[in-house]
Design an enzyme around this catalytic site. Structure first.
Site, PDB file in Angstrom:
ATOM      1  N   ASN A 152       0.789  -1.241   0.000  1.00  0.00           N
ATOM      2  CA  ASN A 152       0.000   0.000   0.000  1.00  0.00           C
ATOM      3  C   ASN A 152       0.822   1.292   0.000  1.00  0.00           C
ATOM      4  O   ASN A 152       0.374   2.309  -0.514  1.00  0.00           O
ATOM      5  CB  ASN A 152      -1.022  -0.017   1.139  1.00  0.00           C
ATOM      6  CG  ASN A 152      -0.390  -0.062   2.504  1.00  0.00           C
ATOM      7  OD1 ASN A 152       0.702  -0.591   2.679  1.00  0.00           O
ATOM      8  ND2 ASN A 152      -1.076   0.490   3.479  1.00  0.00           N
ATOM      9  N   GLU A 248       4.876  -4.293  12.018  1.00  0.00           N
ATOM     10  CA  GLU A 248       3.962  -3.149  11.836  1.00  0.00           C
ATOM     11  C   GLU A 248       2.741  -3.705  11.121  1.00  0.00           C
ATOM     12  O   GLU A 248       2.775  -3.962   9.916  1.00  0.00           O
ATOM     13  CB  GLU A 248       4.637  -2.053  10.988  1.00  0.00           C
ATOM     14  CG  GLU A 248       5.910  -1.475  11.578  1.00  0.00           C
ATOM     15  CD  GLU A 248       5.654  -0.524  12.740  1.00  0.00           C
ATOM     16  OE1 GLU A 248       4.533  -0.009  12.859  1.00  0.00           O
ATOM     17  OE2 GLU A 248       6.588  -0.315  13.526  1.00  0.00           O
ATOM     18  N   CYS A 282      -2.962   1.595   6.594  1.00  0.00           N
ATOM     19  CA  CYS A 282      -3.090   0.833   7.851  1.00  0.00           C
ATOM     20  C   CYS A 282      -3.778   1.656   8.937  1.00  0.00           C
ATOM     21  O   CYS A 282      -4.316   1.086   9.878  1.00  0.00           O
ATOM     22  CB  CYS A 282      -1.729   0.348   8.320  1.00  0.00           C
ATOM     23  SG  CYS A 282      -0.493   1.636   8.279  1.00  0.00           S
TER      24      CYS A 282
HETATM   25  P1  NAP Z   1       0.451  -9.052   3.524  1.00  0.00           P
HETATM   26  O1  NAP Z   1      -0.411  -9.876   2.672  1.00  0.00           O
HETATM   27  O2  NAP Z   1       0.641  -9.437   4.944  1.00  0.00           O
HETATM   28  O3  NAP Z   1       1.874  -8.992   2.782  1.00  0.00           O
HETATM   29  C1  NAP Z   1       2.927  -8.222   3.278  1.00  0.00           C
HETATM   30  C2  NAP Z   1       4.241  -8.795   2.787  1.00  0.00           C
HETATM   31  O4  NAP Z   1       4.425 -10.080   3.370  1.00  0.00           O
HETATM   32  C3  NAP Z   1       4.290  -8.992   1.283  1.00  0.00           C
HETATM   33  O5  NAP Z   1       5.586  -8.711   0.815  1.00  0.00           O
HETATM   34  C4  NAP Z   1       3.984 -10.469   1.147  1.00  0.00           C
HETATM   35  O6  NAP Z   1       4.452 -11.033  -0.045  1.00  0.00           O
HETATM   36  C5  NAP Z   1       4.744 -11.005   2.327  1.00  0.00           C
HETATM   37  N1  NAP Z   1       4.350 -12.360   2.745  1.00  0.00           N
HETATM   38  C6  NAP Z   1       3.201 -13.032   2.477  1.00  0.00           C
HETATM   39  N2  NAP Z   1       3.251 -14.267   3.046  1.00  0.00           N
HETATM   40  C7  NAP Z   1       4.442 -14.365   3.679  1.00  0.00           C
HETATM   41  C8  NAP Z   1       5.081 -15.373   4.451  1.00  0.00           C
HETATM   42  N3  NAP Z   1       4.502 -16.545   4.695  1.00  0.00           N
HETATM   43  N4  NAP Z   1       6.312 -15.123   4.961  1.00  0.00           N
HETATM   44  C9  NAP Z   1       6.919 -13.947   4.740  1.00  0.00           C
HETATM   45  N5  NAP Z   1       6.363 -12.943   4.011  1.00  0.00           N
HETATM   46  C10 NAP Z   1       5.140 -13.144   3.489  1.00  0.00           C
HETATM   47  O7  NAP Z   1      -0.032  -7.527   3.544  1.00  0.00           O
HETATM   48  P2  NAP Z   1      -0.462  -6.609   2.312  1.00  0.00           P
HETATM   49  O8  NAP Z   1      -1.782  -7.069   1.818  1.00  0.00           O
HETATM   50  O9  NAP Z   1       0.651  -6.432   1.342  1.00  0.00           O
HETATM   51  O10 NAP Z   1      -0.615  -5.209   3.071  1.00  0.00           O
HETATM   52  C11 NAP Z   1      -1.728  -4.883   3.796  1.00  0.00           C
HETATM   53  C12 NAP Z   1      -1.524  -5.055   5.279  1.00  0.00           C
HETATM   54  O11 NAP Z   1      -0.389  -4.318   5.709  1.00  0.00           O
HETATM   55  C13 NAP Z   1      -2.678  -4.496   6.085  1.00  0.00           C
HETATM   56  O12 NAP Z   1      -2.984  -5.376   7.125  1.00  0.00           O
HETATM   57  C14 NAP Z   1      -2.129  -3.192   6.625  1.00  0.00           C
HETATM   58  O13 NAP Z   1      -2.746  -2.732   7.797  1.00  0.00           O
HETATM   59  C15 NAP Z   1      -0.723  -3.554   6.861  1.00  0.00           C
HETATM   60  N6  NAP Z   1       0.096  -2.345   6.941  1.00  0.00           N
HETATM   61  C16 NAP Z   1       0.575  -1.950   8.167  1.00  0.00           C
HETATM   62  C17 NAP Z   1       1.325  -0.786   8.262  1.00  0.00           C
HETATM   63  C18 NAP Z   1       1.897  -0.333   9.560  1.00  0.00           C
HETATM   64  O14 NAP Z   1       2.829   0.460   9.532  1.00  0.00           O
HETATM   65  N7  NAP Z   1       1.414  -0.787  10.697  1.00  0.00           N
HETATM   66  C19 NAP Z   1       1.555  -0.028   7.128  1.00  0.00           C
HETATM   67  C20 NAP Z   1       1.025  -0.455   5.914  1.00  0.00           C
HETATM   68  C21 NAP Z   1       0.301  -1.623   5.831  1.00  0.00           C
HETATM   69  P3  NAP Z   1       3.430 -11.267  -1.284  1.00  0.00           P
HETATM   70  O15 NAP Z   1       2.963  -9.920  -1.687  1.00  0.00           O
HETATM   71  O16 NAP Z   1       4.299 -11.936  -2.283  1.00  0.00           O
HETATM   72  O17 NAP Z   1       2.320 -12.141  -0.772  1.00  0.00           O
END
Ligand code: NAP
Length: 473
Positions: A152, A248, A282
């Site tokens: 995002n 995060e 987020c």
């Molecule tokens: P996500 O599905 O959890 O993916 C995040 C990252 O993790 C991606 O690079 C993903 O790769 C990787 N990943 C997936 N499965 C994994 C595994 N088993 N082991 C290691 N890495 C793995 O999250 P998203 O959909 O990209 O982002 C949305 C989420 O991020 C929301 O929950 C949002 O709240 C959170 N977020 C939090 C913050 C904060 O600062 N607190 C900021 C922004 C976003 P792939 O893309 O290849 O699956």
């Protein structure tokens, strides 16, 4: 279509498995990247290991200068980076430009923090046994850090990990989200052009489910810094053993609106706070609790402003709301909206879907145990409920597994600070939306929102080890 190879040891790396990156708004192919093989991952970790020695050997000023040059270079290339972010993530171009500016400032803050990397003098003689000793701590780099980032904010959230890691003298293996890998690769090339030693930043691409465990479990990786969903964060934490882990994670951000609030100001902030990047932030405003005396007026004005948002292609200059990251996510948001209505909520506007785009939706009378209130929506929806006492609103805010940021609008400081103390979050914003962040502030959550803090100064604390040196005279 552009080809974007991985970046390992200061060189391009391709595999036999190309992956197409598409514009989520219309599915138009945008770039080709490559799925990393195990050999690529080994090479990336080995390159980082070797470069960690070089990074440790750079003076603080040399590290600072690389990051300062990178900040300037990023601004010089702002439009190219913004168009890339917009194309791969579906973020409206105006917001993508802001993300590039913020990433440049995150690099600059990291550069400044390199100059401030200091330990402390330890008062050994505070213990009788410490008599005659002087001691200090040095903040030493950890070595190799794996950075895993979400789709995002594909540039700025990458920089939030890479900038502090390099400032502290570490080397990084970065795994960007599969939907948005291109600007991460561009960033690595840009840093290389600014004098970063080869191997100090490696970018590997491919599915996190396929390659994540390798990075998380590799014995040479000393820390995993992760931003993404709670589900993946918990998986990483469970596999990381004794490695340092910062997480995060998500939120279902709440905003309290008291009856003495400046409603003009509040609505002007809350509407983009809920619908920027289609709510895929987020700290997006998701749950709004409005005092019953101003509830009716707030709903009418908030709904009118949400309806007026221009929906369109992310690269169109006048677009305020574009697509979600996938059509499946758009369908999920619609499903959650339907469930909430079936449970008694009223839809004031929005919710219609065209492919991966959902019109900004406003719900009222939302049951607190419905998914749109209990879980992270990560979509263009906001629910508005009324309350009669501030403590009732605070209890509703805390009725959540998450705790990243929350906010209140009120002119009464004693109410504001009462709420600030009682609400269970990592950051509380008075007269602002919880979606607000500047990049130097400490940022991170409690409960299911994560562990550890970002913001270059705070991230550097997580990314260094204090070493004690004691001298007996
Ligand atoms: P996500 O599905 O959890 O993916 C995040 C990252 O993790 C991606 O690079 C993903 O790769 C990787 N990943 C997936 N499965 C994994 C595994 N088993 N082991 C290691 N890495 C793995 O999250 P998203 O959909 O990209 O982002 C949305 C989420 O991020 C929301 O929950 C949002 O709240 C959170 N977020 C939090 C913050 C904060 O600062 N607190 C900021 C922004 C976003 P792939 O893309 O290849 O699956």
């Amino acid at each position: 279509m552009r080809e974007c190879p991985m970046w390992i040891g200061g060189r391009e790396a391709r595999s036999e498995a190309p992956i197409t990156v598409a514009v989520p708004y219309d599915g138009e192919p945008f770039a080709t990247v490559f799925a990393a093989s195990t050999a690529h991952l080994e090479q990336a970790v080995a390159a980082a290991r070797a470069a960690a020695r070089a990074m440790r050997g750079l003076s603080l000023d040399e590290r600072s200068a690389i990051l300062r040059r990178a900040s300037a270079a990023l601004l010089a290339d702002k439009e190219e980076f913004a168009r890339t972010i917009s194309s791969e993530s579906g973020k409206p171009i105006r917001e993508a430009r802001v993300e590039v500016e913020r990433a440049a400032s995150t690099l600059l803050f990291s550069s400044e923090e390199a100059h401030r990397l200091a330990g402390e003098v330890v008062p050994m003689e505070a213990s009788a046994a410490g008599r005659g000793r002087m001691a200090m701590t040095l903040r030493e780099p950890l070595g190799v850090i794996a950075a895993i980032t979400p789709f995002n904010f594909p540039l700025n959230l990458s920089v939030h990990k890479i900038g502090p890691a390099l400032a502290a003298g570490n080397a990084v293996v970065h795994k960007p989200a599969s939907a948005t890998p291109v600007c991460a690769i561009m960033l690595a090339r840009l840093l290389s052009g600014c004098g970063l030693p080869d191997g100090a930043l490696n970018v590997v691409t491919g599915s996190g489910a396929a390659i994540g465990d390798f990075l998380v479990e590799h014995p040479a990786v000393r820390m995993i810094t992760f931003t993404g969903s709670a589900e993946v964060g918990l998986h990483i934490r469970a596999r990381a053993g004794l490695k340092r882990v910062t997480l995060e994670l998500g939120n279902n951000s709440a905003l309290i609106v008291e009856d003495d609030a400046d409603l003009d100001d509040c609505i002007e902030r809350a509407v983009p706070g809920a619908f920027a990047h289609s709510g895929q932030v987020c700290i997006s405003v998701q749950r709004i609790f409005v005092h019953q005396r101003v509830f009716g007026e707030f709903v009418v004005r908030f709904t009118a402003a949400a309806r007026a948002l221009k929906i369109g292609h992310p690269l169109a200059e006048d677009t305020a709301v574009s697509s979600l990251i996938t059509e499946a996510e758009a369908c999920r948001v619609q499903q959650w909206l339907s469930e909430a209505q079936a449970a008694g909520a009223s839809l004031q506007c929005g919710g219609a879907r065209s492919r991966s785009t959902v019109a900004p939706a406003v719900l009222t009378g939302v049951p607190e145990d419905s998914r749109v209130f209990q879980q992270e929506a990560f979509g263009p929806l906001a629910g508005i409920n009324s309350y009669s006492t501030l403590d009732e609103a605070i209890a509703s805010v805390n009725h959540s597994d998450y705790g990243l940021q929350a906010g209140i609008f009120t002119r009464d400081l004693s109410k504001a600070f009462h709420a600030a103390r009682e609400v269970e979050v990592g950051g509380f914003l008075i007269n602002d939306v919880p979606q607000f962040r500047v990049d130097q502030m400490p940022y991170g959550g409690v409960k299911l929102s994560g562990a550890g803090r970002e913001g270059p100064r705070y991230a550097i604390e997580e990314m260094t080890e204090p070493k004690l040196i004691s001298w007996r005279a």
